[in-house]
Structure formats: C-alpha cells, structure tokens
Design a protein around this motif. Structure first.
Motif, PDB file in Angstrom:
ATOM      1  N   VAL A   1       0.840  -1.200   0.000  1.00  0.00           N
ATOM      2  CA  VAL A   1       0.000   0.000   0.000  1.00  0.00           C
ATOM      3  C   VAL A   1       0.871   1.243   0.000  1.00  0.00           C
ATOM      4  CG1 VAL A   1      -1.942  -1.120   1.158  1.00  0.00           C
ATOM      5  CG2 VAL A   1      -0.211   0.061   2.519  1.00  0.00           C
ATOM      6  N   VAL A   2       0.384   2.279  -0.678  1.00  0.00           N
ATOM      7  CA  VAL A   2       1.019   3.596  -0.666  1.00  0.00           C
ATOM      8  C   VAL A   2       0.256   4.445   0.344  1.00  0.00           C
ATOM      9  CG1 VAL A   2       1.605   5.641  -2.008  1.00  0.00           C
ATOM     10  CG2 VAL A   2       1.700   3.376  -3.075  1.00  0.00           C
ATOM     11  N   ALA A   3       0.926   4.814   1.431  1.00  0.00           N
ATOM     12  CA  ALA A   3       0.302   5.614   2.486  1.00  0.00           C
ATOM     13  C   ALA A   3       0.390   7.080   2.095  1.00  0.00           C
ATOM     14  CB  ALA A   3       1.007   5.366   3.816  1.00  0.00           C
ATOM     15  N   GLN A   4      -0.699   7.622   1.571  1.00  0.00           N
ATOM     16  CA  GLN A   4      -0.695   8.992   1.064  1.00  0.00           C
ATOM     17  C   GLN A   4      -1.109   9.969   2.157  1.00  0.00           C
ATOM     18  OE1 GLN A   4      -3.810  10.453  -1.465  1.00  0.00           O
ATOM     19  NE2 GLN A   4      -2.378  11.460  -2.847  1.00  0.00           N
ATOM     20  N   GLY A   5      -0.139  10.713   2.665  1.00  0.00           N
ATOM     21  CA  GLY A   5      -0.422  11.709   3.684  1.00  0.00           C
ATOM     22  C   GLY A   5      -1.112  12.932   3.115  1.00  0.00           C
ATOM     23  N   TYR A   6      -1.688  13.724   4.017  1.00  0.00           N
ATOM     24  CA  TYR A   6      -2.433  14.910   3.593  1.00  0.00           C
ATOM     25  C   TYR A   6      -1.527  15.960   2.944  1.00  0.00           C
ATOM     26  CZ  TYR A   6      -6.266  18.318   3.783  1.00  0.00           C
ATOM     27  OH  TYR A   6      -7.257  19.216   3.460  1.00  0.00           O
ATOM     28  N   GLU A   7      -0.224  15.867   3.196  1.00  0.00           N
ATOM     29  CA  GLU A   7       0.723  16.820   2.606  1.00  0.00           C
ATOM     30  C   GLU A   7       0.911  16.611   1.114  1.00  0.00           C
ATOM     31  OE1 GLU A   7       2.850  15.283   6.426  1.00  0.00           O
ATOM     32  OE2 GLU A   7       1.348  14.582   4.976  1.00  0.00           O
ATOM     33  N   ALA A   8       0.525  15.438   0.619  1.00  0.00           N
ATOM     34  CA  ALA A   8       0.854  15.046  -0.747  1.00  0.00           C
ATOM     35  C   ALA A   8       0.230  15.964  -1.790  1.00  0.00           C
ATOM     36  CB  ALA A   8       0.418  13.604  -0.997  1.00  0.00           C
ATOM     37  N   GLY A   9       0.930  16.136  -2.899  1.00  0.00           N
ATOM     38  CA  GLY A   9       0.397  16.892  -4.012  1.00  0.00           C
ATOM     39  C   GLY A   9      -0.543  16.053  -4.854  1.00  0.00           C
ATOM     40  N   GLY A  10      -1.346  16.722  -5.672  1.00  0.00           N
ATOM     41  CA  GLY A  10      -2.271  16.007  -6.541  1.00  0.00           C
ATOM     42  C   GLY A  10      -3.484  15.496  -5.810  1.00  0.00           C
ATOM     43  N   HIS A  11      -4.164  14.561  -6.438  1.00  0.00           N
ATOM     44  CA  HIS A  11      -5.448  14.092  -5.911  1.00  0.00           C
ATOM     45  C   HIS A  11      -5.320  13.211  -4.683  1.00  0.00           C
ATOM     46  CE1 HIS A  11      -6.931  15.291  -9.961  1.00  0.00           C
ATOM     47  NE2 HIS A  11      -8.025  15.549  -9.280  1.00  0.00           N
TER      48      HIS A  11
ATOM     49  N   LEU B   1      -4.976  12.566   7.761  1.00  0.00           N
ATOM     50  CA  LEU B   1      -3.764  12.139   8.450  1.00  0.00           C
ATOM     51  C   LEU B   1      -2.525  12.520   7.646  1.00  0.00           C
ATOM     52  CD1 LEU B   1      -4.819   8.576   9.650  1.00  0.00           C
ATOM     53  CD2 LEU B   1      -4.848  10.714  10.938  1.00  0.00           C
ATOM     54  N   GLY B   2      -1.523  13.044   8.352  1.00  0.00           N
ATOM     55  CA  GLY B   2      -0.268  13.379   7.710  1.00  0.00           C
ATOM     56  C   GLY B   2       0.559  12.131   7.438  1.00  0.00           C
ATOM     57  N   THR B   3       1.599  12.292   6.655  1.00  0.00           N
ATOM     58  CA  THR B   3       2.418  11.158   6.244  1.00  0.00           C
ATOM     59  C   THR B   3       3.064  10.449   7.426  1.00  0.00           C
ATOM     60  OG1 THR B   3       2.908  12.317   4.180  1.00  0.00           O
ATOM     61  CG2 THR B   3       4.326  10.478   4.743  1.00  0.00           C
ATOM     62  N   VAL B   4       3.561  11.188   8.398  1.00  0.00           N
ATOM     63  CA  VAL B   4       4.224  10.581   9.554  1.00  0.00           C
ATOM     64  C   VAL B   4       3.273   9.680  10.319  1.00  0.00           C
ATOM     65  CG1 VAL B   4       5.239  11.061  11.815  1.00  0.00           C
ATOM     66  CG2 VAL B   4       5.981  12.368   9.824  1.00  0.00           C
ATOM     67  N   VAL B   5       2.126  10.211  10.680  1.00  0.00           N
ATOM     68  CA  VAL B   5       1.169   9.437  11.477  1.00  0.00           C
ATOM     69  C   VAL B   5       0.614   8.264  10.676  1.00  0.00           C
ATOM     70  CG1 VAL B   5      -1.069   9.525  12.640  1.00  0.00           C
ATOM     71  CG2 VAL B   5       0.559  11.396  12.933  1.00  0.00           C
ATOM     72  N   LEU B   6       0.211   8.516   9.437  1.00  0.00           N
ATOM     73  CA  LEU B   6      -0.380   7.455   8.627  1.00  0.00           C
ATOM     74  C   LEU B   6       0.616   6.319   8.396  1.00  0.00           C
ATOM     75  CD1 LEU B   6      -2.762   6.407   6.950  1.00  0.00           C
ATOM     76  CD2 LEU B   6      -1.855   7.710   5.007  1.00  0.00           C
ATOM     77  N   THR B   7       1.845   6.666   8.062  1.00  0.00           N
ATOM     78  CA  THR B   7       2.853   5.637   7.833  1.00  0.00           C
ATOM     79  C   THR B   7       3.072   4.795   9.074  1.00  0.00           C
ATOM     80  OG1 THR B   7       4.000   6.975   6.172  1.00  0.00           O
ATOM     81  CG2 THR B   7       5.281   5.241   7.234  1.00  0.00           C
ATOM     82  N   ARG B   8       3.193   5.450  10.209  1.00  0.00           N
ATOM     83  CA  ARG B   8       3.451   4.707  11.451  1.00  0.00           C
ATOM     84  C   ARG B   8       2.266   3.813  11.812  1.00  0.00           C
ATOM     85  NH1 ARG B   8       5.894   1.727  13.035  1.00  0.00           N
ATOM     86  NH2 ARG B   8       6.170   1.139  15.216  1.00  0.00           N
ATOM     87  N   LEU B   9       1.049   4.333  11.668  1.00  0.00           N
ATOM     88  CA  LEU B   9      -0.146   3.537  11.976  1.00  0.00           C
ATOM     89  C   LEU B   9      -0.233   2.301  11.087  1.00  0.00           C
ATOM     90  CD1 LEU B   9      -2.902   6.266  12.460  1.00  0.00           C
ATOM     91  CD2 LEU B   9      -1.984   4.751  14.214  1.00  0.00           C
ATOM     92  N   LEU B  10       0.004   2.489   9.809  1.00  0.00           N
ATOM     93  CA  LEU B  10      -0.116   1.355   8.891  1.00  0.00           C
ATOM     94  C   LEU B  10       1.004   0.351   9.120  1.00  0.00           C
ATOM     95  CD1 LEU B  10      -1.253   2.915   5.495  1.00  0.00           C
ATOM     96  CD2 LEU B  10      -2.574   2.326   7.523  1.00  0.00           C
ATOM     97  N   ALA B  11       2.224   0.833   9.319  1.00  0.00           N
ATOM     98  CA  ALA B  11       3.344  -0.081   9.539  1.00  0.00           C
ATOM     99  C   ALA B  11       3.128  -0.931  10.788  1.00  0.00           C
ATOM    100  CB  ALA B  11       4.642   0.706   9.656  1.00  0.00           C
ATOM    101  N   ALA B  12       2.447  -0.364  11.773  1.00  0.00           N
ATOM    102  CA  ALA B  12       2.204  -1.083  13.023  1.00  0.00           C
ATOM    103  C   ALA B  12       0.943  -1.939  12.986  1.00  0.00           C
ATOM    104  CB  ALA B  12       2.098  -0.082  14.179  1.00  0.00           C
ATOM    105  N   SER B  13       0.126  -1.792  11.931  1.00  0.00           N
ATOM    106  CA  SER B  13      -1.206  -2.389  11.969  1.00  0.00           C
ATOM    107  C   SER B  13      -1.505  -3.388  10.860  1.00  0.00           C
ATOM    108  CB  SER B  13      -2.273  -1.284  11.909  1.00  0.00           C
ATOM    109  OG  SER B  13      -2.100  -0.362  12.963  1.00  0.00           O
ATOM    110  N   ILE B  14      -0.764  -3.350   9.763  1.00  0.00           N
ATOM    111  CA  ILE B  14      -1.080  -4.268   8.661  1.00  0.00           C
ATOM    112  C   ILE B  14       0.149  -5.090   8.289  1.00  0.00           C
ATOM    113  CG2 ILE B  14      -2.870  -2.738   7.741  1.00  0.00           C
ATOM    114  CD1 ILE B  14      -0.926  -2.041   5.453  1.00  0.00           C
ATOM    115  N   ASP B  15      -0.088  -6.234   7.720  1.00  0.00           N
ATOM    116  CA  ASP B  15       0.990  -7.154   7.374  1.00  0.00           C
ATOM    117  C   ASP B  15       1.313  -7.080   5.886  1.00  0.00           C
ATOM    118  OD1 ASP B  15       2.917  -9.064   7.793  1.00  0.00           O
ATOM    119  OD2 ASP B  15       1.541 -10.761   7.553  1.00  0.00           O
ATOM    120  N   LEU B  16       1.571  -5.856   5.420  1.00  0.00           N
ATOM    121  CA  LEU B  16       1.981  -5.617   4.037  1.00  0.00           C
ATOM    122  C   LEU B  16       3.025  -4.507   4.038  1.00  0.00           C
ATOM    123  CD1 LEU B  16      -1.194  -5.479   1.712  1.00  0.00           C
ATOM    124  CD2 LEU B  16       0.575  -7.241   1.777  1.00  0.00           C
TER     125      LEU B  16
END
Length: 354
Positions: free
Chosen positions: A177-187, A200-215
């Motif tokens: 998965v690509v964790a797209q934070g709110y800072e990202a450009g485009g759609h 969610l910003g990139t820092v929080v979203l990345t950390r949450l996903l890395a700790a929560s999903i097995d991908l």
C-alpha cells in the motif's frame, strides 16, 4: 521490521532503491519513468487520462528506453453520476472567468475519463502488456480485476489515506500500500471523496499502517530528499514515493507556467481544492484556487466531469497568455524542488539516503 520490509519490497518490485517516482498523470513521461528505473528506483506513468491507445503507446515508449521494471497507474474511481442541473450551474458560475479571458465555456460537460472499474479494454491491454507493476488510485475496483492482474504476474499497489482503506486493500489482495499523507500533491486517494477524511499526515499514517497491517507500506506526501526518505523508513515504511520532487525535472511534462510557479512563491502556499477536478487535490496557489475559495463542495460536479470545465478554463487561460488556471499539483514540500534530470535526482536521493 523496516529492514525486512524494505528487502522484501525491493525483491518483489525487482529494484535496488526504496525510491518510487509517483505516477503523475499529465506530468510523468515515459522518459521520466525510464530514467528513474534505470537509476535503480521504480519509475511510473499515470494512464488514467490517456485512454487505452495512449496507455499502450506510453508503455511501448518506456520499454524502448529501458528493460527495468516500471509502474503503470490507473484511476479506480466511482464513475460520475450525471447531474445536468448542477453541471449547468457550475458552467454558469465559471462563465465570468471565461469572459475575462475572451472565451465561452463549454455548452455541456463530459465525463472525460473512464474508470478502470468499468474499463474492460484497459484491463485487457494491461494483461497483454504485463507491466511489472500496476497501481490503483481512488479505490480498489472489482476483486476479479485485481485477481486477474496478479494471476498475470503483475505486482499490484494501492494508494490509501487511512487504516480502514488499508485494511480493505489487504483484504483485496494487493501486494503493498502507498500511504498517502495529507501533505501530498495532486489528488487525494480517498476511496469515497464524499465520506469522512481524517486528513492524516504522512508521519502518522505511515506509522499507523506499519504497526497495523501485514503488508509493505510505501510512504508518500511531503518527501523531497534523502532525509525525508530516511525518516519514512525509520517510521516503518518499506520505501518512499515522491511526486512533487520530480515535477521540475527535465523529463517532466509540466509546462512553463507550472515550472515557474513550482520554483516561485506559489510553492510556499499549496491549497487543497475540489474546484479544479471535482475531487480533493493539492495544488500550487494560483488564480483557479483563489477563485475557488468559499465554494460549497456540493456545488461542484462529480469527478471527472468537473475536470472537463477545469481543463477548458486552463486552455482559455493559456491561449490568453495566463498560466494561472492550470492544475499545478504539488505537495507541501514544494519549496525543496530541484532542477535536474530525473535520473540525476534519483541518484542524488540515493546518495542522501546513504
């Protein structure tokens, strides 16, 4: 976990660097994708706006330039719901802008892009062409389509903006998965553009996903240099995806007005707006974003129907010598953009990361 995740993802993608170039439709080019891939990252093209014929030609162009893997991105959005009254009102709202530019707006609006969810011809072309990677934006599409891609040996990535979306992607069988934070450009990659968005910003979203999903998680949003990539990896990401960093490169399809804005004061003032396309997207502050302030989201037609008018307004502006109505997508890291070739940038990012 980060080191294992990175090694596994690099092996899956058959690349050397944990650096992915974002597949920016209308900005990324076959030359850009090939240069990034040749430098050891994963180059990409966005074909959601190209149609099947255009997509096939872009894939062939990349393969004429490199033998390395690359990513082909499609739009998996919910098709627009026709609303003639709202669309007519939207045309009338922007009519004065066209008049200022000496032009008339379109008489009616069209749904200018076909969603991958219903585009059997695009699916058939991808299964025939078999790019190494296909990525999805705006949703996941029908499970049978994802299964067909994976059965063809294609690695499938999906953009997500929340843990709930990430869990849907895991259940659908994507490879990362690509964790797209709110800072990202485009759609924004929201599955439901009218649903809640925790932004969610990139820092929080990345950390949450890395700790929560097995991908493997690929961090995206606001990352512009090797320090940013290193920070993403430290948070648990397996790799980083950068888009705005590549907008100003030699191979980018960004026009002169877009480049001038990226390397000017507008880079410090990005705006999230629906007015250009009908979906939330982060853009460099320009005449279009200024005119959109205060407009009720409910007044804007569905994506991509609203984009038909946005593109017409941009064309009218360019014809009048005014480049301020373009979809000049960029993330909050825009002031860190650099002028160089895409290959040189990828190598510089790798050196900074080391």
């Amino acid at each position: 976990m980060t080191e294992m995740g990175t090694a596994a993802l690099l092996k899956c993608l058959n690349i050397e660097l944990p650096i992915l170039q974002a597949p920016m439709a209308g900005v990324s080019s076959p030359a850009m994708a090939a240069a990034v891939s040749d430098a050891g990252g994963l180059g990409a093209i966005g074909v959601g706006a190209a149609g099947v014929k255009g997509a096939r030609e872009m894939i062939a162009d990349i393969r004429a330039r490199t033998t390395r893997p690359f990513n082909v991105n499609v739009f998996a959005h919910r098709p627009a719901t026709p609303d003639p009254a709202r669309e007519a009102a939207w045309i009338d709202r922007l009519r004065p802008r066209f008049a200022e530019l000496g032009e008339e707006p379109p008489v009616r609006l069209r749904e200018i892009y076909t969603s991958f969810n219903v585009d059997d011809a695009m699916l058939a072309m991808l299964l025939e062409a078999r790019p190494a990677v296909v990525s999805l934006h705006f949703g996941l599409g029908d499970p049978s389509r994802l299964a067909a891609l994976r059965q063809a040996g294609i690695v499938v990535l999906a953009s997500v903006t929340s843990l709930a979306e990430a869990r849907q992607a895991v259940a659908a069988g994507v490879d990362a998965v690509v964790a797209q934070g709110y800072e990202a450009g485009g759609h924004r990659g929201l599955f439901d553009p009218h649903g809640p968005d925790d932004r969610l910003g990139t820092v929080v979203l990345t950390r949450l996903l890395a700790a929560s999903i097995d991908l493997p998680v690929i961090a995206a949003g606001g990352l512009m240099d090797g320090r940013g990539i290193a920070a993403a990896l430290a948070l648990g990401a397996a790799a980083a995806q950068l888009g705005t960093a590549y907008v100003g490169t030699d191979e980018s399809l960004a026009d002169d007005a877009y480049r001038a804005a990226l390397f000017g004061d507008a880079a410090w003032h990005t705006v999230m707006t629906r007015a250009i396309s009908g979906r939330p997207a982060r853009c460099l502050a320009n005449r279009f974003t200024a005119r959109a302030v205060g407009i009720d989201d409910a007044a804007i037609p569905d994506y991509p129907t609203a984009y038909d008018l946005g593109k017409a307004l941009n064309a009218a502006g360019k014809a009048a010598g005014d480049g301020g109505y373009g979809a000049q997508w960029a993330g909050q890291g825009a002031p860190l953009a650099r002028r160089m070739s895409a290959g040189a940038l990828t190598r510089a990012l790798a050196a900074e990361l080391r």
